[in-house]
Design an enzyme around this catalytic site. Structure first.
Site, PDB file in Angstrom:
ATOM      1  N   ARG A 108       5.308   4.336   6.181  1.00  0.00           N
ATOM      2  CA  ARG A 108       4.866   4.273   7.377  1.00  0.00           C
ATOM      3  C   ARG A 108       4.938   2.889   7.949  1.00  0.00           C
ATOM      4  O   ARG A 108       5.732   1.763   7.141  1.00  0.00           O
ATOM      5  CB  ARG A 108       3.587   4.989   7.444  1.00  0.00           C
ATOM      6  CG  ARG A 108       2.428   4.019   7.092  1.00  0.00           C
ATOM      7  CD  ARG A 108       0.969   4.497   7.374  1.00  0.00           C
ATOM      8  NE  ARG A 108       0.048   4.111   6.551  1.00  0.00           N
ATOM      9  CZ  ARG A 108      -1.127   4.387   6.009  1.00  0.00           C
ATOM     10  NH1 ARG A 108      -1.252   5.849   5.897  1.00  0.00           N
ATOM     11  NH2 ARG A 108      -1.990   3.669   5.386  1.00  0.00           N
ATOM     12  N   GLU A 152       3.404   0.269   7.899  1.00  0.00           N
ATOM     13  CA  GLU A 152       2.477  -0.724   7.248  1.00  0.00           C
ATOM     14  C   GLU A 152       3.114  -1.609   6.217  1.00  0.00           C
ATOM     15  O   GLU A 152       3.315  -2.608   6.348  1.00  0.00           O
ATOM     16  CB  GLU A 152       1.380   0.319   6.754  1.00  0.00           C
ATOM     17  CG  GLU A 152       0.252  -0.351   6.427  1.00  0.00           C
ATOM     18  CD  GLU A 152      -1.254   0.311   6.785  1.00  0.00           C
ATOM     19  OE1 GLU A 152      -1.296   1.176   7.289  1.00  0.00           O
ATOM     20  OE2 GLU A 152      -2.206  -0.546   6.456  1.00  0.00           O
ATOM     21  N   ASP A 208      -5.844  -2.373  -2.904  1.00  0.00           N
ATOM     22  CA  ASP A 208      -5.206  -1.442  -3.567  1.00  0.00           C
ATOM     23  C   ASP A 208      -4.670  -2.285  -4.958  1.00  0.00           C
ATOM     24  O   ASP A 208      -4.707  -1.654  -5.842  1.00  0.00           O
ATOM     25  CB  ASP A 208      -3.758  -1.171  -2.505  1.00  0.00           C
ATOM     26  CG  ASP A 208      -4.454  -0.720  -1.344  1.00  0.00           C
ATOM     27  OD1 ASP A 208      -5.364  -1.153  -0.715  1.00  0.00           O
ATOM     28  OD2 ASP A 208      -3.607   0.298  -0.795  1.00  0.00           O
ATOM     29  N   HIS A 266       0.810   6.206  -2.281  1.00  0.00           N
ATOM     30  CA  HIS A 266      -0.137   5.168  -2.143  1.00  0.00           C
ATOM     31  C   HIS A 266      -0.694   4.866  -3.595  1.00  0.00           C
ATOM     32  O   HIS A 266      -1.314   5.991  -4.034  1.00  0.00           O
ATOM     33  CB  HIS A 266      -1.298   5.630  -1.248  1.00  0.00           C
ATOM     34  CG  HIS A 266      -1.445   4.678  -0.202  1.00  0.00           C
ATOM     35  ND1 HIS A 266      -0.656   4.734   0.856  1.00  0.00           N
ATOM     36  CD2 HIS A 266      -2.578   3.685   0.208  1.00  0.00           C
ATOM     37  CE1 HIS A 266      -1.214   3.803   1.832  1.00  0.00           C
ATOM     38  NE2 HIS A 266      -2.298   3.389   1.286  1.00  0.00           N
ATOM     39  N   TRP A 318     -11.493  -6.336  -1.536  1.00  0.00           N
ATOM     40  CA  TRP A 318     -10.036  -6.702  -1.139  1.00  0.00           C
ATOM     41  C   TRP A 318      -9.700  -8.115  -1.311  1.00  0.00           C
ATOM     42  O   TRP A 318      -9.086  -8.604  -2.250  1.00  0.00           O
ATOM     43  CB  TRP A 318      -9.896  -6.348   0.276  1.00  0.00           C
ATOM     44  CG  TRP A 318      -9.306  -4.871   0.584  1.00  0.00           C
ATOM     45  CD1 TRP A 318      -8.163  -4.563   1.010  1.00  0.00           C
ATOM     46  CD2 TRP A 318      -9.966  -3.662   0.279  1.00  0.00           C
ATOM     47  NE1 TRP A 318      -7.990  -3.261   1.000  1.00  0.00           N
ATOM     48  CE2 TRP A 318      -9.151  -2.469   0.591  1.00  0.00           C
ATOM     49  CE3 TRP A 318     -11.369  -3.354   0.022  1.00  0.00           C
ATOM     50  CZ2 TRP A 318      -9.528  -1.290   0.415  1.00  0.00           C
ATOM     51  CZ3 TRP A 318     -11.558  -2.077  -0.250  1.00  0.00           C
ATOM     52  CH2 TRP A 318     -10.758  -0.795  -0.112  1.00  0.00           C
ATOM     53  N   GLU A 371      -2.345   9.265  -0.715  1.00  0.00           N
ATOM     54  CA  GLU A 371      -3.262   8.188  -0.305  1.00  0.00           C
ATOM     55  C   GLU A 371      -4.662   8.704  -0.486  1.00  0.00           C
ATOM     56  O   GLU A 371      -5.864   7.913  -0.706  1.00  0.00           O
ATOM     57  CB  GLU A 371      -2.736   7.716   1.096  1.00  0.00           C
ATOM     58  CG  GLU A 371      -3.644   6.833   1.879  1.00  0.00           C
ATOM     59  CD  GLU A 371      -3.294   6.304   3.180  1.00  0.00           C
ATOM     60  OE1 GLU A 371      -2.517   7.032   3.954  1.00  0.00           O
ATOM     61  OE2 GLU A 371      -3.817   5.337   3.789  1.00  0.00           O
ATOM     62  N   ASP A 407       1.018  -1.087  -0.041  1.00  0.00           N
ATOM     63  CA  ASP A 407      -0.199   0.013   0.001  1.00  0.00           C
ATOM     64  C   ASP A 407       0.993   1.613  -0.002  1.00  0.00           C
ATOM     65  O   ASP A 407       0.601   1.925  -0.656  1.00  0.00           O
ATOM     66  CB  ASP A 407      -0.906   0.066   1.167  1.00  0.00           C
ATOM     67  CG  ASP A 407      -0.190  -0.022   2.553  1.00  0.00           C
ATOM     68  OD1 ASP A 407       0.923  -0.740   2.556  1.00  0.00           O
ATOM     69  OD2 ASP A 407      -0.749   0.245   3.481  1.00  0.00           O
TER      70      ASP A 407
HETATM   71  C1  BGC Z   1      -4.075   0.897   3.724  1.00  0.00           C
HETATM   72  C2  BGC Z   1      -4.703   0.707   2.625  1.00  0.00           C
HETATM   73  C3  BGC Z   1      -5.581  -0.516   2.904  1.00  0.00           C
HETATM   74  C4  BGC Z   1      -6.484  -0.006   3.725  1.00  0.00           C
HETATM   75  C5  BGC Z   1      -7.729  -0.935   3.979  1.00  0.00           C
HETATM   76  C6  BGC Z   1      -4.842   1.123   5.277  1.00  0.00           C
HETATM   77  O1  BGC Z   1      -4.280   1.208   6.384  1.00  0.00           O
HETATM   78  O2  BGC Z   1      -3.016   1.759   3.949  1.00  0.00           O
HETATM   79  O3  BGC Z   1      -4.108   1.112   1.413  1.00  0.00           O
HETATM   80  O4  BGC Z   1      -6.430  -0.730   1.578  1.00  0.00           O
HETATM   81  O5  BGC Z   1      -5.847   0.201   5.229  1.00  0.00           O
HETATM   82  O6  BGC Z   1      -8.755  -0.267   4.192  1.00  0.00           O
END
Ligand code: BGC
Length: 968
Positions: free
Chosen positions: A538, A540, A547, A840, A607, A819, A534
């Site tokens: 950060r 993550e 995505d 993003h 997703w 994002e 994503d």
């Molecule tokens: C991510 C997104 C992801 C989403 C789910 C976020 O924290 O960065 O890109 O798809 O969570 O809703």
């Protein structure tokens, strides 16, 4: 602009040798080493400028040696002449392939005139196919190396420890004919032989769910090994295996803090003898200069602790070489002492993993380019801010000449605060800080090993602080004459990503749109690192599937993503639950102890559906049937599961974290809540999954499945209409995305489609011609408007640059896709840093529309893999030219239009062995020419008819230039 240069390079009218076979690929890769696919698929491209070039037959020859191939002896496989126009995915059908086989191959093709052409030789090699091929043992560091070294750190669940170095000396008694190295790790390895790096891979082996499968890599190291004494060395880092992953508060997501290594070196001597050397307890280990390293936190490197020569053969005998070059002590806590001289201890053999070892089937992660900063500013004494001018993923290479003990700290961020200091709040817990402590003496060049950052700006702090350093474009602050002790420092950005080949480029008359396309490409580069993530900055960096799926078509136009997504689809299947629930992120983050976050991370509409959309898209774009065959059961299980829980045909139950149209406007970021819009979205995706499955079942000849999924689609469609379609043709939920889903997924009765499109446009108009779509809706927006007859509205949305729009960030200097639409606004400044990435790609999925509908390079709805092409540009006010080049599996397609003074010129290239349906934009009744001649009489073209402002022709391969009248 790069696109222009690329197109000119490939250029329309470029002389391509008549009928030339090139671009040989095995399983999508050029000359892959160590594959474990025992029926690999072979592909090639025919290049020709001659119109209507078609392959009518091929012959594949695979030999065990280059010599045999040269002598025309296909001792591994000789397909003989096969009458076929197939140029991609020809399945190897020679003798059974064995571990370590070298396969040297070439193809000969015949065109429709009977003329033959031969490719240059290519090759692939087989990996270790059986468990018993592995003689090496898994080894880990001896814990004593850390305990006895006062400066080393023991890893914990919350902080990274000191990586171990391993070495093994060995003697070779004869000349080396061939040496192959196979390597894997739980953790990340960097390998060296006789002082040189093995391969260019970074972060190998790459990310998988280590409980399901672990990658190994194969390297040809023949050139690194010589007769006599040799040494092989390895550094072992944490990476995804034991480091921080995602936003988790603890490390070791896969259950262990201990990294381990497996290396097997196989040497064939000129005299025919074979030697195998593998990791075992005879390898020795020690600590080294990397004090700690973690993806999220960064790396600390103490150069004075370097054990010079550790990866060279004579190291053991002359220990003095290990002595630090300088002993000035500045930062006591980090500096070397006796540690440098500590003996190497035996490594420990550890239990082998249960998960199978598999060859990595996608392009490795590498440094693909370097970028010099465009500016540097001193913001405080000894503190500098560098701007790379581009938001990248990677790290900085440091070049420094400074006294021993000088501490250089690099902090990374995507933006600056209004006061010019580094903005790091949006990194959440990622520290993104690298530290280098100089050894002194001559110029030192360093880059980190086992970390990466997402950044455009770097804050460099030198300790002890220096006097003012001059700023320069090349940013090599020279030491001032009056300050002779000041360091000389230069830093360069290294871009790190999965090294896929470029596929397409786009350019048009609007500089902002060109930058938008480039921003999408950069966000793709920055986020396609082992898996499609994503965001890269950060805490993550996960393989979020929503995505990935919304961006996949765009991604496939930019870059050759076939192998990358084939690998990721395996991660997706590995993460599926026994019940059939596809995850929301892949590889799966192991839950259980210490897992903090969104429970389960699975089953969310838009997703989890990537489990069907990814194989579908790879099949459609690359003509890859195998990916749908291989994942058929998994895809079926997913739909079985949805159906079981939603027997009435509406997907309203078991919606997992239910993200909806994530980050739409107004944005709803509450997880797990229900709403009519979310139900509509989930039901629409279910219907579309079923439709895709029915079509794929037809492709695979699975009649019963085709019927079953067609029935499922019909049922869900009916339920959708009952629940969401009102008698007056409006939907009960009136968002842009609701209408887009209904249109794109064919959920409305034929006679309700026009009304739905009108409502969509009314909605856009009511927002003063602004979009309001989130991740899910945005990829459908311009394509659906265009197909519904509103290309002018799509152009209007594309070209506006006030908030919210695609060009708003571009206007404000974005170099990647943000994002959120409101990541930063003039009015509010930065959005809440808790979720505000500036890299993003999801909202950049408009890229696919630029290729599909502005340049007009589109898939045929019935024939996958661009074997048949649709060329249909939609030309509307705002752009006076657009051009795109796109390399498909069949070869390169070009489309290049421009208009001025009421005249349109459109040039196209159609690859050999394909045909195209060409929609020439033209006023009804106007004269359409090709190269000056009326289209009706042109060789290679057949006029079929007219559809509004398009004259439709069938065309064979070749280059065509159309001319006609055009009113904007
Ligand atoms: C991510 C997104 C992801 C989403 C789910 C976020 O924290 O960065 O890109 O798809 O969570 O809703």
């Amino acid at each position: 602009m790069k696109a222009k240069a690329e197109i000119e390079k490939a250029g329309i009218g470029k002389k391509v040798r008549a009928h030339h076979v090139t671009h040989l690929r095995c399983e999508y890769l050029e000359t892959p080493l160590g594959i474990d696919e025992t029926a690999p698929r072979l592909s090639w491209v025919i290049e020709s400028n001659r119109r209507g070039t078609r392959q009518i037959a091929y012959r594949l020859l695979v030999a065990s040696t280059p010599e045999k191939l040269a002598a025309d002896k296909g001792d591994v496989w000789d397909s003989s002449r096969v009458e076929s126009n197939q140029t991609t995915h020809v399945v190897y059908s020679g003798r059974p392939l064995r571990s370590r086989d070298g396969c040297h191959w070439r193809v000969e093709v015949w065109d429709e005139t009977g003329k033959a052409a031969r490719s240059k030789p290519s090759f692939w090699t087989m990996g270790l196919l059986k468990k018993s091929d592995w003689r090496a043992r898994w080894i880990a560091a001896n814990p004593a190396i850390i305990k006895r070294d006062k400066e080393a750190i023991t890893p914990t669940l919350t902080s990274p420890g000191t990586p171990a170095y391993f070495r093994k000396e060995f003697k070779i008694a004869g000349a080396v004919k061939r040496a192959t190295l196979y390597a894997s790790a739980r953790g990340l390895f960097e390998l060296r032989i006789n002082g040189r790096r093995v391969g260019e891979d970074i972060f190998a082996p790459e990310w998988t769910d280590y409980h399901e499968r672990i990658h190994y890599r194969t390297y040809d190291v023949t050139g690194l090994i010589s007769r006599g004494n040799n040494v092989i060395g390895a550094i072992l880092g944490d990476g995804w295996w034991s480091g921080y992953v995602g936003w988790q508060e603890t490390r070791a997501r896969y259950g262990s803090l201990e990294n381990s290594l497996l290396v097997q070196l196989e040497i064939e001597l000129a005299n025919g003898k074979r030697l195998t050397l593998g990791t075992n307890k005879s390898w020795t280990c020690n600590t080294g200069p990397i004090r700690s390293s973690d993806f999220m936190i960064g790396e600390i490197y103490v150069a004075q602790r370097e054990r010079t020569g550790w990866d060279m053969p004579d190291f053991g005998s002359s220990r003095r070489k290990e002595a630090p070059s300088n002993k000035i002590k500045i930062e006591q806590s980090l500096l070397t002492s006796a540690a440098t001289f500590l003996a190497w201890l035996s490594a420990r053999e550890v239990k082998a993993p249960v998960a199978p070892l598999v060859a990595q089937r996608s392009e490795p992660v590498r440094i693909t380019e370097t970028i010099d900063p465009v500016s540097v500013k001193q913001i405080r004494p000894g503190v500098f801010i560098y701007d790379l001018g581009q938001n990248i993923t990677g790290w900085m290479r440091l070049r420094v000449k400074a006294p021993a003990g000088t501490r250089i700290q690099l902090r990374h961020g995507e933006r600056l605060k209004p006061d010019g200091t580094l903005y790091t709040e949006n990194l959440r817990r990622a520290k993104a800080t690298d530290v280098y402590i100089c050894k002194g003496g001559s110029t030192e060049i360093w880059e980190p090993h086992f970390t990466f950052h997402g950044f455009q700006f770097v804050e460099l702090t030198v300790l002890p602080p220096l006097g003012a350093l001059a700023s320069s474009r090349r940013v090599s602050p020279p030491s001032r004459r009056q300050d002779a002790g000041a360091p000389r420092i230069a830093i360069t950005g290294c871009v790190i990503r999965s090294a896929m080949s470029p596929a397409g480029c786009f350019e048009c008359s609007h500089p902002g749109v060109n930058r938008l396309w480039l921003n999408g490409l950069w966000s793709q580069r920055d986020n396609f690192l082992s898996v499609p993530t994503d965001c890269p900055q950060r805490d993550e960096r996960l393989g979020w599937m929503g995505d990935g799926q919304v961006f996949l078509r765009t991604a496939s136009y930019n870059v050759d993503v076939a192998a990358f997504f084939t690998k990721w689809m395996q991660d997706i299947e590995d993460a599926q639950t026994a019940d059939g629930i596809f995850p929301d992120t892949a590889p799966r983050l192991r839950e259980g102890k210490n897992f903090v976050g969104l429970d389960g991370l699975g089953g969310a509409a838009g997703w989890a559906d990537a489990g069907i959309i990814v194989p579908w898209t790879i099949w459609r774009v690359y003509g890859d049937k195998r990916i749908i065959e291989r994942h058929w059961q998994a895809m079926t299980k997913w739909l079985d599961w949805i159906e079981r829980h939603n027997p009435d045909g509406l997907r309203t139950r078991e919606l997992g974290n239910n993200y909806g149209d994530w980050l739409c406007i107004p944005s709803d970021t509450t997880f797990r809540t229900h709403s009519p819009m979310k139900n509509l979205l989930a039901t629409a995706y279910w219907a579309d999954d079923a439709a895709k499955m029915a079509r794929m079942a037809r492709e695979l000849g699975l009649k019963a499945d085709e019927k079953r999924f067609q029935t499922m689609f019909d049922k869900v469609r009916v339920a959708f209409q009952k629940e969401f379609l009102r008698a007056d043709g409006r939907l009960t939920v009136e968002t842009q995305t609701a209408y887009l889903l209904a249109l794109a997924f064919n959920l409305l009765p034929e006679n309700a489609r026009a009304r739905a499109a009108e409502r969509l446009v009314e909605n856009i108009k009511s927002l003063d011609w602004h979009l309001s779509t989130g991740f899910i809706g945005v990829s459908l927006l311009n394509p659906q408007l265009t197909l519904a007859g509103y290309a002018d509205v799509a152009y209007r949305l594309l070209l506006r640059d006030d908030y919210p729009s695609w060009l708003y960030p571009v206007k404000h200097g974005a170099t990647t896709i943000w994002e959120r639409w409101n990541g930063w606004t003039e009015k509010e400044g930065f959005f809440n840093p808790q979720m505000n990435s500036f890299n993003h790609y999801s909202l950049g999925s408009v890229g696919e529309w630029l290729f599909r509908h502005v340049a007009g390079i589109e898939l045929d709805p019935d024939v996958p893999g661009f074997r048949r092409i649709v060329l249909r540009p939609f030309i509307r006010p705002g752009l006076s030219f657009a051009r795109a080049s796109y390399c498909t599996m069949q070869g390169e397609i070009l489309s290049d239009w421009k208009h001025a003074g009421g005249k349109l010129k459109w040039s196209i290239r159609i690859p050999a062995s394909t045909t195209a349906r060409v929609f020439v934009p033209s006023e009804p009744g106007s004269r359409v020419t090709e190269n000056g001649a009326p289209v009706e009489v042109v060789e290679g073209l057949r006029v079929i008819g007219r559809e509004g402002k398009f004259l439709i022709c069938e065309a064979g391969s070749g280059i065509y230039t159309f001319g006609t009248n055009w009113q904007d």
